[in-house]
Design a protein around this motif. Structure first.
Motif, PDB file in Angstrom:
ATOM      1  N   ASP A   1      -0.582 -60.437  30.497  1.00  0.00           N
ATOM      2  CA  ASP A   1      -0.529 -58.927  32.009  1.00  0.00           C
ATOM      3  C   ASP A   1       0.593 -58.984  32.415  1.00  0.00           C
ATOM      4  N   ARG A   2       2.149 -58.960  31.427  1.00  0.00           N
ATOM      5  CA  ARG A   2       3.303 -58.536  31.578  1.00  0.00           C
ATOM      6  C   ARG A   2       3.748 -58.003  30.557  1.00  0.00           C
ATOM      7  N   PRO A   3       3.460 -56.876  30.168  1.00  0.00           N
ATOM      8  CA  PRO A   3       3.347 -56.440  28.670  1.00  0.00           C
ATOM      9  C   PRO A   3       4.551 -55.807  28.526  1.00  0.00           C
ATOM     10  N   ALA A   4       5.541 -55.978  29.025  1.00  0.00           N
ATOM     11  CA  ALA A   4       6.923 -55.002  29.466  1.00  0.00           C
ATOM     12  C   ALA A   4       7.820 -56.131  28.984  1.00  0.00           C
ATOM     13  N   LEU A   5       7.661 -57.346  29.125  1.00  0.00           N
ATOM     14  CA  LEU A   5       8.349 -58.509  28.673  1.00  0.00           C
ATOM     15  C   LEU A   5       7.868 -58.598  27.249  1.00  0.00           C
ATOM     16  N   GLY A   6       6.693 -58.602  26.064  1.00  0.00           N
ATOM     17  CA  GLY A   6       6.230 -57.922  25.111  1.00  0.00           C
ATOM     18  C   GLY A   6       7.322 -57.386  24.141  1.00  0.00           C
ATOM     19  N   GLU A   7       7.138 -55.784  25.185  1.00  0.00           N
ATOM     20  CA  GLU A   7       7.806 -54.742  24.656  1.00  0.00           C
ATOM     21  C   GLU A   7       9.246 -55.063  24.590  1.00  0.00           C
ATOM     22  N   GLU A   8       9.670 -55.754  25.472  1.00  0.00           N
ATOM     23  CA  GLU A   8      10.894 -55.889  25.605  1.00  0.00           C
ATOM     24  C   GLU A   8      11.605 -56.852  24.233  1.00  0.00           C
ATOM     25  N   LEU A   9      11.369 -57.485  24.059  1.00  0.00           N
ATOM     26  CA  LEU A   9      11.440 -58.282  22.985  1.00  0.00           C
ATOM     27  C   LEU A   9      10.966 -57.888  21.303  1.00  0.00           C
ATOM     28  N   THR A  10       9.986 -56.919  21.397  1.00  0.00           N
ATOM     29  CA  THR A  10       9.638 -56.495  20.086  1.00  0.00           C
ATOM     30  C   THR A  10      10.780 -54.800  19.516  1.00  0.00           C
TER      31      THR A  10
END
Length: 267
Positions: free
Chosen positions: A166-175
């Motif tokens: 629900d907080r896609p920005a976190l996954g994008e940062e790790l990517t």
């Protein structure tokens, strides 16, 4: 060798405070601690660094032979501590760095006086009587996929590791962090991480230790946190109301509160 340049060492915070060393995990760099540093800096001297092969480290210093073992990463930690002449530092290690801290504390007991293990796992592979979270086949497939297409693997795995869809920005940062790592060096670090077995090293930990686990973590399930806690005599286990494997980003307030409470209790 210029250790500070090699490991992109930075020091901030209260120069009169006890030293806290923050160590990142696989595919990351010291920026993963940006929400923790301001909380610690008022009372503690904070040391950040990147393992060779990660972040702003000197990539020319990388050696596959050295970094094919967790001992190589532990040597980075010990050499940084020696360069800064640290004594009784508190080593805060995220993910695989928690086990690196165990090895570094054993190698240089005068340099490291306490451990904070954030989402630790001494063994990722399930065995009889032990649940690491992955079958041997799972790990083989994970590493094969990483070898075949590291960038594609990163785009798929990083959001799963981070959790919090629900907080896609976190996954994008790790990517982005994974993808910024040299693929050849990342492959070696990944194999070193996911095939490691540090369970036998835990019983040798004699310094005060805080084990921080997340309530939901696909990389280090609750059974792992309980195992680490029971294996380290006198350790403290705190379960954070957090999802994913990177609570310093997904649940910084709870993570920072647990760390500062532990630090305050060290005296």
């Amino acid at each position: 060798m210029d250790i500070r340049r090699r490991n992109n060492v930075s020091v901030t915070g209260n120069p009169r405070g006890r030293v806290v060393v923050l160590a990142h995990g696989f595919g990351c760099d010291q920026n993963m601690w940006r929400l923790t540093v301001p909380v610690l800096a008022e009372n503690y001297r904070v040391v950040l660094f990147d393992y060779v092969g990660s972040g702003g480290s000197d990539l020319s210093a990388w050696s596959e032979e050295r970094y094919s073992s967790l001992k190589g990463y532990a040597r980075d930690v010990v050499e940084v501590c020696e360069e800064l002449d640290l004594e009784r530092a508190v080593f805060v290690g995220h993910s695989v760095s928690a086990m690196v801290g165990v090895l570094a504390a054993r190698e240089a007991p005068d340099r490291i006086g306490a451990l904070v293990m954030v989402a630790p796992s001494p063994r990722y592979v399930d065995e009889d009587g032990y649940r690491g979270g992955f079958s041997a086949e799972d790990i083989d497939e994970l590493l094969a996929s990483l070898e075949l297409n590291y960038l594609g693997w990163s785009a798929t795995m990083a959001p799963l590791i981070m959790g919090n869809p629900d907080r896609p920005a976190l996954g994008e940062e790790l990517t982005d962090s994974f993808c910024a790592t040299d693929p050849d060096m990342a492959r070696v670090f990944a194999r070193t991480t996911f095939l490691s077995d540090s369970r036998a090293d835990l019983a040798g930990v004699t310094v005060p230790t805080l084990v921080l686990e997340c309530a939901q973590d696909m990389i280090a399930p609750p059974e792992v946190g309980a195992y680490v806690h029971h294996a380290i005599g006198g350790s403290t286990l705190v379960t954070l109301d957090a999802t994913g494997h990177c609570p310093q980003l997904s649940a910084p307030d709870a993570t920072n509160a647990a760390i500062t409470e532990f630090l305050a209790g060290l005296g």
